[in-house]
Structure formats: C-alpha cells, structure tokens
Design an enzyme around this catalytic site. Structure first.
Site: not given
Length: 385
Positions: A79, A137
C-alpha cells in the site's frame, strides 16, 4: 551456500522496472487491486498459482521445494500513502494525492524478483516458500492481522521481512534483537461537561479546563508507572472544543496514541489512561468517555531468526555490512506475524544523496542500489531460513 552476489544485471534492471511501475500507480490501503492483479499475473508467468482462499487484495502463493522439510514465509507490503508527491522523478506518481512514500513499491518489487529467481532456480531450493504480498500495512484494520486470522502462517516454520530504510546508510543491513518496534494503539476521549457563558464559569463545568489536567496526568503514566528502563509514549494528536471566544463548550474531544515496547506495558498504559479519563472527569463533575482502538502489537524479533539473519548478512555481504540497531518507537503490522511464528524483520539501509528524505515525506525516494541487496537477502532467507 549458493553465491547469489552475482545476481545478473538483467534481474536487477527487471526489479527496478517493477518498482518504478508500482511507484507510478500507487494505491491506498485496502485498494491495491491493480497492484495485486499485476503481481498475480507475474506470479502466474513464473508458474506460481495464487491461493484464492485469502481475502483480496492480498496475494499469497506457495512454492514447493525439493525436500519441503521446512516452510519459510517471505512478506512484502503493497500500500501507498495519501500524500501528494513532490519532485521531478521520471516515474512520479500518476495518481493525484497518493504516493509510495514508505518504500512499499520497492518491497513489492523485491519479493516479486525473489519469486522470479527462485522459480528459475527451483532445483536449488529445498524449503517450501510462502510468498505474501500484503495489503493495508499503513492503515487499520491491519492486512497482516487479517491474513494471520485466515491461516496464512499455517505450516510455516519461520517468516522474514525486509524494510528499505532511509536512516541506515546504503550498504548496511541491521536489526534490533528481541522487542524491536513498538505497539501502536489509539484512543478517542470525550469529556462531557456543562457549557456556559465565558463570563460566568461558576455555572459551567468546563471540559477544556478538565482536558488540561487529563493531558498532564497522562504523562505520569510513563514517568511514574513505567520502569525507567522500559519504553512507552503517550501522544495527544488532536483536540476539538468550541468555536467562540466567550462560550464554554459542553464537551471536548481528544485523540491520541499509545506506544509501548512490550505487551504488558501496552496493557498497563491502556488501563491507566482509561482510569484517569474517568476519575479526573468525575472529580470535576464531568463524564469521561474512553474508547480504546487496538492497533498493532510490539514487534518481536526472535533470537533464533536473528541468529540466522546475522549469519546470512555476514556470509553474503561481509562482516562490515551488519549493524546492530536500537529499537524504534515506530510501529509495523509485521508484528502480527512474529507474534504467532518465529521470525525477524530486517532493515536494509539506503541512506544516500538520492534517498535523503525521511519516510512519509512528499519527496521521499528509494535509492535503487539497495534493491539487489534486499533481493539477495530474501533469497538467502528462503534457502537458509
């Protein structure tokens, strides 16, 4: 031990190309569908079939080694962050307000390159390997937590992850043994008082005044309840109250974070902050409402995994490459993996003129010379882990 310091320039160039692609097309936590589709297509090209039992946009694939006595998991996060990129890179983000400012584009490219190398050298790999390309995350709910709950570590003997890090010099690799990164939990507080006229405070119960006592008292949780040699931080990140010069509002909202280096410390800080919120508010005749938001636990690097990691680093890159690092109060949801299984989280240095801005900065960039080092490191974990 296989000498992979001679990874050819073709693989290095391929890895950099992947990293730049991911950088140009970043996606926020939980939205990494285009990234996942790209990873899935490359894995299929390598002969790996992603496991469909895991929630999207996570991608998990298994490689079966020649012996299969041990199973090693390798993880990368995918991400990006809600930042507008600054600078004049040839591969600048094409998505307004979103950029890879923490190195996850590099991590994804590294693990993809590891999968490419391993599948083309299958006869050299005795262990089974689980490739984990993880969503979310940076945000809660954690992608790591979800994958663990879905069974991604079932049958895994050890797990390794790497992080390209901008405050460790290029060419250096290191970690802290034991508890190496902090937990990160949040809280929302509402102090409910009685509003009134600023000129007549005796008729009100001022929640702003109460909030000042509460914020001061929170610092005593660390200074007077925590052992001086243990680490813990309570930070207030936001407070909203009123919008007038002469009106005492009826409530105050406070947001903050608790960080600790052990599970016990995190629990103690949660209990104490909740107690103080309610008792201090009550002592002034107000009501204190406390909402605790669990985040990530402390990250524990297991001694046996650290021993393997140190040996790999020294044998592959030389004794001068290894750095013993201090623990960090930063947080990482990799902690959910090592809470369940033996493992370690390794920092690969990339501090240089190119990588001089800190993580989460709009001008952050990776020194791509660190990418081959990280690929070599993760291949050796696959072999020796």
């Amino acid at each position: 031990m296989i000498n992979i310091k001679l990874i050819d320039s073709e693989l290095k160039d391929w890895a950099v190309k992947q990293r730049r692609y991911f950088h140009m097309y970043p996606e926020l936590s939980g939205q990494e569908y285009q990234t996942a589709a790209y990873v899935r297509d490359r894995l299929k090209e390598f002969g790996l079939t992603p496991d469909l039992k895991f929630s999207t946009p996570n991608i998990v694939a298994r490689f079966y080694g020649t012996e299969g006595k041990r199973t090693i998991a390798l993880r990368a996060d995918m991400d990006a962050l809600p930042l507008q990129e600054e600078g004049n890179k040839a591969y600048t983000s094409t998505v307004s307000g979103v950029m890879h400012a923490c190195g996850h584009d590099g991590h994804t490219a590294i693990l993809l390159s590891v999968a490419k190398w391993i599948t083309s050298h299958a006869e050299a790999i005795k262990n089974n390997i689980v490739f984990i390309f993880q969503s979310s995350e940076e945000e809660s709910p954690s992608g790591a937590k979800k994958l663990v709950e879905e069974g991604v570590l079932d049958g895994v003997d050890a797990i390794y992850g790497v992080h390209l890090i901008s405050d460790v010099p290029l060419g250096k690799i290191g970690f802290a043994e034991g508890f190496s990164m902090a937990s990160s939990d949040d809280f929302d507080i509402i102090i409910e008082g009685v509003g009134g006229h600023g000129g007549n405070p005796q008729d009100a119960i001022d929640p702003i005044y109460i909030a000042t006592h509460l914020i001061q008292a929170f610092q005593s949780v660390v200074s007077r309840n925590l052992h001086p040699l243990q680490a813990g931080v309570i930070s207030i990140g936001g407070m909203q109250a009123g919008n007038s010069y002469n009106v005492i509002p009826h409530q105050v909202k406070i947001q903050g974070t608790i960080r600790a280096m052990t599970f016990e410390t995190a629990q103690m800080m949660y209990v104490k902050t909740e107690q103080l919120t309610k008792s201090i508010s009550a002592s002034f005749g107000a009501k204190g409402h406390y909402d605790y938001i669990p985040g990530t636990p402390p990250l524990y690097n297991h001694p046996e995994a650290c021993e393997t990691a140190k040996k790999v680093i020294i044998d592959t890159f030389g004794e001068d490459a290894f750095l013993s690092l201090d623990p960090s109060m930063g947080a990482e949801d990799y902690s959910f993996y090592v809470k369940e299984k033996t493992g370690a989280f390794i920092n690969v240095g990339m501090k240089s003129e190119k990588s001089s801005y800190p993580h989460h900065h709009p001008k952050f960039d990776i020194d791509e010379e660190a990418i081959p080092t990280a690929i070599e490191l993760m291949i050796q974990f696959a072999i020796q882990g």
